[in-house]
Design a protein around this motif. Structure first.
Motif, short mmCIF file in Angstrom:
data_model
loop_
_atom_site.label_atom_id
_atom_site.label_comp_id
_atom_site.label_asym_id
_atom_site.label_seq_id
_atom_site.Cartn_x
_atom_site.Cartn_y
_atom_site.Cartn_z
N GLU A 3 44.51 30.31 43.44
CA GLU A 3 44.59 31.41 44.40
C GLU A 3 45.80 31.16 45.28
OE1 GLU A 3 41.97 33.53 47.92
OE2 GLU A 3 41.04 32.01 46.64
N PRO A 10 49.84 42.01 47.46
CA PRO A 10 48.64 42.81 47.28
C PRO A 10 47.66 42.10 46.37
CG PRO A 10 50.38 43.64 45.87
CD PRO A 10 50.97 42.53 46.69
N ARG A 11 46.40 42.48 46.46
CA ARG A 11 45.34 41.83 45.69
C ARG A 11 45.52 42.17 44.21
NH1 ARG A 11 40.56 39.40 47.00
NH2 ARG A 11 40.84 39.94 49.17
N ARG A 12 45.73 41.12 43.42
CA ARG A 12 45.85 41.28 41.97
C ARG A 12 45.60 39.94 41.29
NH1 ARG A 12 51.36 40.88 43.73
NH2 ARG A 12 52.58 39.53 42.38
N GLU A 13 45.46 39.98 39.98
CA GLU A 13 45.19 38.78 39.21
C GLU A 13 46.13 38.79 38.00
OE1 GLU A 13 40.99 37.37 38.93
OE2 GLU A 13 41.34 37.67 36.80
N VAL A 14 46.81 37.65 37.77
CA VAL A 14 47.71 37.54 36.63
C VAL A 14 47.36 36.28 35.86
CG1 VAL A 14 49.62 38.79 37.71
CG2 VAL A 14 49.49 36.33 37.97
N ARG A 54 45.25 34.28 41.22
CA ARG A 54 44.79 35.39 42.07
C ARG A 54 45.67 35.45 43.31
NH1 ARG A 54 38.70 33.49 41.17
NH2 ARG A 54 38.40 34.50 39.15
N ARG A 71 46.65 37.56 46.96
CA ARG A 71 45.99 38.33 48.03
C ARG A 71 46.77 39.54 48.50
NH1 ARG A 71 41.12 36.58 50.88
NH2 ARG A 71 40.44 34.78 49.71
#
Length: 64
Positions: free
Chosen positions: A56, A8-12, A4, A6
């Protein structure tokens, strides 16, 4: 593992079995400018991350 970010906010999703600094490198992020938090705990950049970890990545913020 789930990573995760922050800013930009994204999740991979990435494969585990690699050090935290390698994850930062693969994402094009600097070691000096980012914190790596694995399963809720701040970890050093040489920590090995596993497939089932939730990671994170937060930018380092400083102010005066």
């Amino acid at each position: 593992m789930i990573v995760r970010l922050r800013q930009p906010r994204r999740e991979v999703e990435m494969p585990g079995g690699r050090a935290a600094h390698a994850v930062l490198r693969d994402l094009g992020l600097s070691r000096e400018g980012h914190l790596v938090i694995c399963n809720g705990t701040l970890v050093p950049s040489d920590t090995m991350l596993a497939d089932d970890d939730v990671v994170e990545i937060r930018p380092v913020i400083s102010g005066g």
